[in-house]
Design an enzyme around this catalytic site. Structure first.
Site, PDB file in Angstrom:
ATOM      1  N   ASN A 185       0.882  -1.253  -0.172  1.00 19.96           N
ATOM      2  CA  ASN A 185       0.051   0.006  -0.005  1.00 19.96           C
ATOM      3  C   ASN A 185       0.966   1.238   0.143  1.00 19.96           C
ATOM      4  O   ASN A 185       1.890   1.370   0.825  1.00 19.96           O
ATOM      5  CB  ASN A 185      -1.026   0.068   1.416  1.00 19.96           C
ATOM      6  CG  ASN A 185      -1.864   1.073   1.281  1.00 19.96           C
ATOM      7  OD1 ASN A 185      -1.376   2.207   1.265  1.00 19.96           O
ATOM      8  ND2 ASN A 185      -2.869   0.997   1.879  1.00 19.96           N
ATOM      9  N   HIS A 196       1.011   6.160   2.048  1.00 17.98           N
ATOM     10  CA  HIS A 196       1.878   7.123   2.637  1.00 17.98           C
ATOM     11  C   HIS A 196       2.802   7.817   2.070  1.00 17.98           C
ATOM     12  O   HIS A 196       3.402   8.566   2.581  1.00 17.98           O
ATOM     13  CB  HIS A 196       2.343   6.433   3.918  1.00 17.98           C
ATOM     14  CG  HIS A 196       0.834   6.123   4.875  1.00 17.98           C
ATOM     15  ND1 HIS A 196       0.082   6.955   5.223  1.00 17.98           N
ATOM     16  CD2 HIS A 196       0.581   4.994   5.316  1.00 17.98           C
ATOM     17  CE1 HIS A 196      -0.855   6.191   5.886  1.00 17.98           C
ATOM     18  NE2 HIS A 196      -0.764   5.189   6.006  1.00 17.98           N
ATOM     19  N   HIS A 210      -5.673   3.641  -1.389  1.00 21.40           N
ATOM     20  CA  HIS A 210      -6.926   4.006  -0.909  1.00 21.40           C
ATOM     21  C   HIS A 210      -7.273   5.592  -1.190  1.00 21.40           C
ATOM     22  O   HIS A 210      -6.700   6.532  -0.971  1.00 21.40           O
ATOM     23  CB  HIS A 210      -6.886   3.751   0.433  1.00 21.40           C
ATOM     24  CG  HIS A 210      -8.293   4.062   1.265  1.00 21.40           C
ATOM     25  ND1 HIS A 210      -8.447   3.943   2.482  1.00 21.40           N
ATOM     26  CD2 HIS A 210      -9.475   4.539   0.696  1.00 21.40           C
ATOM     27  CE1 HIS A 210      -9.723   4.135   2.802  1.00 21.40           C
ATOM     28  NE2 HIS A 210     -10.263   4.315   1.704  1.00 21.40           N
ATOM     29  N   ARG A 264      -9.651   8.140  -0.749  1.00 24.20           N
ATOM     30  CA  ARG A 264     -10.457   8.625   0.162  1.00 24.20           C
ATOM     31  C   ARG A 264     -11.450   9.571  -0.292  1.00 24.20           C
ATOM     32  O   ARG A 264     -10.998  10.549  -1.207  1.00 24.20           O
ATOM     33  CB  ARG A 264      -9.965   9.014   1.482  1.00 24.20           C
ATOM     34  CG  ARG A 264      -9.257   7.879   2.238  1.00 24.20           C
ATOM     35  CD  ARG A 264      -8.266   8.311   3.626  1.00 24.20           C
ATOM     36  NE  ARG A 264      -8.304   7.305   4.473  1.00 24.20           N
ATOM     37  CZ  ARG A 264      -9.280   7.028   5.348  1.00 24.20           C
ATOM     38  NH1 ARG A 264     -10.363   7.693   5.669  1.00 24.20           N
ATOM     39  NH2 ARG A 264      -9.154   5.886   6.131  1.00 24.20           N
ATOM     40  N   ARG A 273      -7.229  12.897   1.046  1.00 27.60           N
ATOM     41  CA  ARG A 273      -6.164  13.249   1.951  1.00 27.60           C
ATOM     42  C   ARG A 273      -4.831  12.803   1.403  1.00 27.60           C
ATOM     43  O   ARG A 273      -3.878  13.446   1.752  1.00 27.60           O
ATOM     44  CB  ARG A 273      -6.596  12.980   3.457  1.00 27.60           C
ATOM     45  CG  ARG A 273      -6.344  11.418   3.819  1.00 27.60           C
ATOM     46  CD  ARG A 273      -6.395  11.011   5.341  1.00 27.60           C
ATOM     47  NE  ARG A 273      -7.750  11.237   5.583  1.00 27.60           N
ATOM     48  CZ  ARG A 273      -8.161  10.510   6.624  1.00 27.60           C
ATOM     49  NH1 ARG A 273      -7.391   9.932   7.437  1.00 27.60           N
ATOM     50  NH2 ARG A 273      -9.357  10.752   6.973  1.00 27.60           N
ATOM     51  N   GLU A 308      -8.618   0.624  -3.044  1.00 28.36           N
ATOM     52  CA  GLU A 308      -9.555   0.540  -1.814  1.00 28.36           C
ATOM     53  C   GLU A 308     -10.304   1.609  -1.881  1.00 28.36           C
ATOM     54  O   GLU A 308     -10.122   2.706  -1.939  1.00 28.36           O
ATOM     55  CB  GLU A 308      -8.374   0.451  -0.745  1.00 28.36           C
ATOM     56  CG  GLU A 308      -8.514  -0.554   0.484  1.00 28.36           C
ATOM     57  CD  GLU A 308      -7.637   0.144   1.501  1.00 28.36           C
ATOM     58  OE1 GLU A 308      -6.237  -0.400   1.212  1.00 28.36           O
ATOM     59  OE2 GLU A 308      -8.037   0.763   2.576  1.00 28.36           O
ATOM     60  N   THR A 360      -8.283   3.272   8.371  1.00 30.01           N
ATOM     61  CA  THR A 360      -9.535   2.663   8.347  1.00 30.01           C
ATOM     62  C   THR A 360      -9.663   1.715   9.811  1.00 30.01           C
ATOM     63  O   THR A 360      -8.769   0.882   9.937  1.00 30.01           O
ATOM     64  CB  THR A 360      -9.540   1.442   7.129  1.00 30.01           C
ATOM     65  OG1 THR A 360      -8.966   1.978   6.291  1.00 30.01           O
ATOM     66  CG2 THR A 360     -10.743   0.663   7.175  1.00 30.01           C
ATOM     67  N   GLU A 396     -11.005  -9.574   2.569  1.00 34.63           N
ATOM     68  CA  GLU A 396      -9.514  -9.336   3.334  1.00 34.63           C
ATOM     69  C   GLU A 396      -9.672  -9.105   4.860  1.00 34.63           C
ATOM     70  O   GLU A 396     -10.779  -8.476   5.350  1.00 34.63           O
ATOM     71  CB  GLU A 396      -9.154  -7.750   2.820  1.00 34.63           C
ATOM     72  CG  GLU A 396      -7.850  -7.588   3.405  1.00 34.63           C
ATOM     73  CD  GLU A 396      -7.132  -6.141   3.150  1.00 34.63           C
ATOM     74  OE1 GLU A 396      -7.389  -5.867   2.009  1.00 34.63           O
ATOM     75  OE2 GLU A 396      -6.485  -5.540   3.907  1.00 34.63           O
ATOM     76  N   HIS A 439      -3.656  -5.089   7.481  1.00 30.47           N
ATOM     77  CA  HIS A 439      -3.721  -3.822   8.551  1.00 30.47           C
ATOM     78  C   HIS A 439      -2.905  -3.856   9.858  1.00 30.47           C
ATOM     79  O   HIS A 439      -3.012  -5.062  10.439  1.00 30.47           O
ATOM     80  CB  HIS A 439      -5.142  -3.618   9.021  1.00 30.47           C
ATOM     81  CG  HIS A 439      -5.319  -2.052   9.368  1.00 30.47           C
ATOM     82  ND1 HIS A 439      -4.822  -1.550  10.365  1.00 30.47           N
ATOM     83  CD2 HIS A 439      -5.710  -0.948   8.595  1.00 30.47           C
ATOM     84  CE1 HIS A 439      -5.291  -0.076  10.206  1.00 30.47           C
ATOM     85  NE2 HIS A 439      -5.845   0.140   9.249  1.00 30.47           N
TER      86      HIS A 439
HETATM   87  N1  PXP Z   1      -5.860  -3.221   4.315  1.00 27.67           N
HETATM   88  C1  PXP Z   1      -6.573  -2.435   4.312  1.00 27.67           C
HETATM   89  C2  PXP Z   1      -8.199  -2.349   3.869  1.00 27.67           C
HETATM   90  C3  PXP Z   1      -6.335  -0.891   4.535  1.00 27.67           C
HETATM   91  O1  PXP Z   1      -7.338   0.213   4.786  1.00 27.67           O
HETATM   92  C4  PXP Z   1      -5.035  -0.678   5.071  1.00 27.67           C
HETATM   93  C5  PXP Z   1      -4.628   0.609   5.411  1.00 27.67           C
HETATM   94  O2  PXP Z   1      -4.815   1.622   4.544  1.00 27.67           O
HETATM   95  C6  PXP Z   1      -4.155  -1.716   4.991  1.00 27.67           C
HETATM   96  C7  PXP Z   1      -4.424  -2.985   4.589  1.00 27.67           C
HETATM   97  C8  PXP Z   1      -2.659  -1.514   5.258  1.00 27.67           C
HETATM   98  O3  PXP Z   1      -2.584  -1.109   6.659  1.00 27.67           O
HETATM   99  P1  PXP Z   1      -1.030  -0.872   6.939  1.00 27.67           P
HETATM  100  O4  PXP Z   1      -0.892   0.620   6.555  1.00 27.67           O
HETATM  101  O5  PXP Z   1      -1.332  -0.546   8.695  1.00 27.67           O
HETATM  102  O6  PXP Z   1      -0.124  -1.742   6.674  1.00 27.67           O
END
Ligand code: PXP
Length: 389
Positions: A159, A162, A195, A197, A201, A222, A253, A303, A343
């Site tokens: 992901n 960030h 993601h 949003r 953001r 996402e 999330t 997931e 997550h």
């Molecule tokens: N899966 C989903 C559905 C999420 O919303 C997120 C966070 O954006 C992640 C996985 C990844 O989580 P993390 O950034 O804590 O690894």
């Protein structure tokens, strides 16, 4: 090695996992050096099996498995690479699994191995010695199958939200999540997740559109079930979407979707996506009720939310949360869903989750981006991959 799979079981239950069956068949072909061959697998109910058993073996009633070889006799020329057909009665398999106290999929493996051995020339009805030879081979192959399955096949999807968070903090062009995604793929990631949003953001529409053009592995978008984002997804056509609950004020999330409480709405979004050829994953807590609901509204994946396991500060709590994830993954898999998880996973807690056989893919963002600040993105991805294998 194409597997021709047909499920002609006329009722909805019990559910079987097509990818499990295909994988078993592929492993059997590979183990016997027949990677060029094709195999046909047909799932039926007892009624159809009784008809086949009567027509071809002149026997009354159903049986668990029938194998029709195409490499013997006159059919050989016509068959091309096709080894033959394995027909399995799901009703009989389910009864045998219940009797043996095993899972339906363990029983299906056994029947596939048995049928496959018939196709390659084993025949237990010939003589006692031949029956013994076949039983021994069956045991060996099941063991090899188990070993092969336990080899890591899990994928990492990174992901890159960030990277965009950092960019948006300055309101300029750098760093670019599109470039970061390419680096993740070069380091071995097999998927990129973003993601989008409602409040934009971090990830922007431009990122999603460019990623659609540049991601070589798999782009997973996402999103909340929001009409504006649904429209964009249908236009961009990512390789899959993951539906998540979204609250404006949350930092990330926070929990899984309440599938039970919004079945109709989610079913409608899933239908729209599926009509556009986009498979859907539902992000849900490791809760058996939610998993069961996900299996009834057309989702391809779930997931499983690993946040509570990742955040647990006491060992007892962590063990409890891990057990919930393991049970939820198994339940989803048995319900015919493909299973991802994510997550809060990091360099300490990921290996255990990666070892769960029914999970295909982990989605990890924050921990990898944090480590990338110290060691570089390429290395951060490679280190995570090393922990998963
Ligand atoms: N899966 C989903 C559905 C999420 O919303 C997120 C966070 O954006 C992640 C996985 C990844 O989580 P993390 O950034 O804590 O690894």
């Amino acid at each position: 090695m194409p597997i021709l799979y047909a499920n002609e079981y006329p009722r909805a239950l019990p559910l079987v996992n097509e990818s499990h069956i295909r994988q078993t068949a592929e492993i059997l072909l590979a183990l016997t050096g027949r990677t060029e061959s094709e195999l046909s697998i047909l799932l039926v109910d007892d009624m159809r099996m009784s008809e086949l058993n009567n027509t071809w073996r002149h026997k009354d009633g159903p049986t668990n498995v029938l194998a029709f070889s195409l490499t013997e006799g006159e059919d050989l020329v016509m068959a091309g690479n096709l080894l033959g057909d394995i027909v399995i009665s799901i009703d009989t398999a389910a009864r045998e699994a219940a009797k043996e106290k095993s899972s339906l999929h363990q029983c299906l493996d056994l029947l596939l191995v048995h049928g496959f051995l018939h196709l390659i020339g084993y025949e237990h009805e010939k003589s006692d010695a031949e029956a013994e030879r076949m039983t021994k081979k069956e045991r060996d192959m099941l063991q090899q199958l188990k070993t092969k399955r336990s080899e890591p096949m899990i994928r990492l999807a990174v992901n890159v939200d960030h990277v965009a968070t950092l960019r948006e903090a300055r309101g300029i062009r750098e760093p670019d999540p599109v470039l970061a995604a390419g680096i993740c793929e070069l380091a071995g990631a097999e998927g990129i997740v973003v993601h989008l949003r409602e409040d934009r953001r971090h990830i922007q529409d431009r990122d999603v559109r460019l990623l659609r053009q540049t991601v070589k592995t798999k782009l997973n978008l996402e999103m909340g079930a929001n009409s504006e984002i649904i429209k964009l997804a249908l236009d961009v056509k990512p390789d899959m979407v993951t539906l998540v609950p979204e609250k404006r004020k949350e930092l990330t999330t926070e929990g899984g979707l309440n599938v039970i409480g919004q079945k109709k709405k989610l079913k409608d979004v899933i239908r729209q996506m599926n009509d556009a050829g986009i498979p859907v994953s539902l992000f849900i807590d490791p809760d058996p009720g939610q998993i069961a609901a996900a299996g009834t509204i057309g989702a391809t994946f779930v997931e499983i939310h690993t946040g509570r396991y990742s955040d647990a500060s006491r060992e007892e709590e962590r063990e409890h949360e891990f057990a919930l994830i393991a049970a939820a993954a198994e339940k989803a898999f048995e319900a015919g869903l493909r299973v991802n998880a994510g997550h809060g996973l990091n360099y300490v807690n990921t290996t255990r989750v990666a070892s769960l056989a029914s999970i295909e893919e982990l989605s990890i963002g924050h921990a990898i981006m944090t480590r990338a600040i110290y060691v570089g993105l390429d290395q951060a991805v490679r280190e995570m991959l090393a922990l998963m294998t």
